[in-house]
Each structure stands twice: as structure tokens, then as C-alpha cells.
Design a protein around this motif. Sequence first.
Motif, PDB file in Angstrom:
ATOM      1  N   ASN A   7     -70.246  86.679  36.163  1.00 27.67           N
ATOM      2  CA  ASN A   7     -69.995  87.977  36.791  1.00 27.67           C
ATOM      3  C   ASN A   7     -70.683  88.056  38.156  1.00 27.67           C
ATOM      4  OD1 ASN A   7     -69.052  90.608  37.028  1.00 27.67           O
ATOM      5  ND2 ASN A   7     -70.876  91.442  36.059  1.00 27.67           N
ATOM      6  N   TYR A   8     -71.899  87.559  38.229  1.00 32.67           N
ATOM      7  CA  TYR A   8     -72.637  87.557  39.498  1.00 32.67           C
ATOM      8  C   TYR A   8     -71.926  86.705  40.550  1.00 32.67           C
ATOM      9  CZ  TYR A   8     -76.150  86.394  42.946  1.00 32.67           C
ATOM     10  OH  TYR A   8     -76.809  86.182  44.132  1.00 32.67           O
ATOM     11  N   GLN A  11     -68.713  85.992  40.704  1.00 34.49           N
ATOM     12  CA  GLN A  11     -67.498  86.689  41.126  1.00 34.49           C
ATOM     13  C   GLN A  11     -67.818  87.822  42.099  1.00 34.49           C
ATOM     14  OE1 GLN A  11     -65.429  87.869  37.566  1.00 34.49           O
ATOM     15  NE2 GLN A  11     -64.240  85.988  37.512  1.00 34.49           N
ATOM     16  N   GLN A  12     -68.858  88.573  41.823  1.00 36.37           N
ATOM     17  CA  GLN A  12     -69.227  89.679  42.711  1.00 36.37           C
ATOM     18  C   GLN A  12     -69.679  89.177  44.076  1.00 36.37           C
ATOM     19  OE1 GLN A  12     -72.140  91.944  40.571  1.00 36.37           O
ATOM     20  NE2 GLN A  12     -70.622  93.056  39.380  1.00 36.37           N
ATOM     21  N   SER A  13     -70.401  88.070  44.113  1.00 41.18           N
ATOM     22  CA  SER A  13     -70.848  87.550  45.406  1.00 41.18           C
ATOM     23  C   SER A  13     -69.670  86.997  46.206  1.00 41.18           C
ATOM     24  CB  SER A  13     -71.937  86.493  45.232  1.00 41.18           C
ATOM     25  OG  SER A  13     -71.446  85.379  44.541  1.00 41.18           O
ATOM     26  N   ARG A  22     -66.636  88.152  45.985  1.00 44.75           N
ATOM     27  CA  ARG A  22     -65.919  89.353  46.409  1.00 44.75           C
ATOM     28  C   ARG A  22     -66.594  89.962  47.642  1.00 44.75           C
ATOM     29  NH1 ARG A  22     -65.963  93.425  41.904  1.00 44.75           N
ATOM     30  NH2 ARG A  22     -65.262  91.627  40.722  1.00 44.75           N
ATOM     31  N   GLN A  50     -62.083  82.020  41.272  1.00 44.97           N
ATOM     32  CA  GLN A  50     -62.111  83.474  41.465  1.00 44.97           C
ATOM     33  C   GLN A  50     -60.872  84.137  40.868  1.00 44.97           C
ATOM     34  OE1 GLN A  50     -64.810  84.798  42.593  1.00 44.97           O
ATOM     35  NE2 GLN A  50     -64.200  86.921  42.775  1.00 44.97           N
ATOM     36  N   ASP A  61     -60.982  86.782  38.144  1.00 42.70           N
ATOM     37  CA  ASP A  61     -61.394  88.152  38.436  1.00 42.70           C
ATOM     38  C   ASP A  61     -60.135  89.023  38.488  1.00 42.70           C
ATOM     39  OD1 ASP A  61     -62.785  90.400  39.190  1.00 42.70           O
ATOM     40  OD2 ASP A  61     -63.227  89.712  41.218  1.00 42.70           O
ATOM     41  N   CYS A  91     -59.762  92.363  40.531  1.00 44.55           N
ATOM     42  CA  CYS A  91     -59.751  92.277  41.995  1.00 44.55           C
ATOM     43  C   CYS A  91     -59.126  90.962  42.454  1.00 44.55           C
ATOM     44  CB  CYS A  91     -61.158  92.432  42.540  1.00 44.55           C
ATOM     45  SG  CYS A  91     -61.879  94.041  42.188  1.00 44.55           S
ATOM     46  N   CYS A 108     -62.429  97.686  44.079  1.00 42.52           N
ATOM     47  CA  CYS A 108     -62.949  96.362  44.433  1.00 42.52           C
ATOM     48  C   CYS A 108     -63.924  96.418  45.601  1.00 42.52           C
ATOM     49  CB  CYS A 108     -61.788  95.433  44.758  1.00 42.52           C
ATOM     50  SG  CYS A 108     -60.708  95.165  43.356  1.00 42.52           S
TER      51      CYS A 108
END
Length: 129
Positions: free
Chosen positions: A32-33, A35-37, A39, A103, A106, A109, A128
Motif C-alpha cells: 500500500n505504501y 502504491q501511494q508513493s 501515485r 501499479q 491499484d 486509481c 486519487c
Amino acid sequence: MNKQFGITLIELMVVIVIVGILAAIAYPSYSNYVQQSARAEAHTNLLRMVDQQERYYIQNNAYATTAQLAYTASEAAPVYTYAVTLGTPANGFTVTATAVGSQAGDADCAAITVTSVGVRGGTSGADCW
């Protein structure tokens, strides 16, 4: 008395089970981390493309296509592809980042967008940004 030193197979298996449980808990959080970075990196690239579009418009009185913009992402291993969609008759644009590779998982998003008027969006209305 002859005393033996070392670990037994049972002790080794207990340690392996504990490590497995910790890994099972930590891996989803790590994914999850990541993917967020990625994004966040896509957000930066999209805003750079919007900036380049505005500069292009000042010089040419029209917005650029994806090929004319010739944008190169700052990501070392690209996890998004970037494209520009022009409005008709070229009175606006939408810049889109589409997830690829790792990615692509995800789903919320998978596509992140920004329009020429600053409207930000994501796949199926997901937040997103």
C-alpha cells in the motif's frame, strides 16, 4: 554427562512461523505504501505536464498533443504512462496518468486525471488526490 548445544527442529519451526506471521502482516502495508508513493510521483508529473501545456499555449496559442509535449516522466521505473487529450476545438485539455506494471493493481486509481481548468479526478470517481 554429555550436554548438547544448539537448537531443536521444534524451536526452528516456531521461529519460522513467527517470521511468517510478521511477514503476512507487514507485506500488505508495504504494498500500500509503495502504491501511494508511486501515485504521489504521478501527481507531480501530471502537474508538470499541465505547466508545460500552459507554457506551450503562451508560445503557440494552442495546446500541445502528447507527441508535441514530448514529456519524459521523472520516475526511474515508470509505473504510469502519460497522455494528453485535447478538447474540441482545442480549447482545453485533460492530462491522464494510466497505471501500468506493478501499479496496475491499484484499481481505485488506475487512471488519474487533471483538466486545463484544474479539475482533478481518478478512476470511477475515486479520490486519487
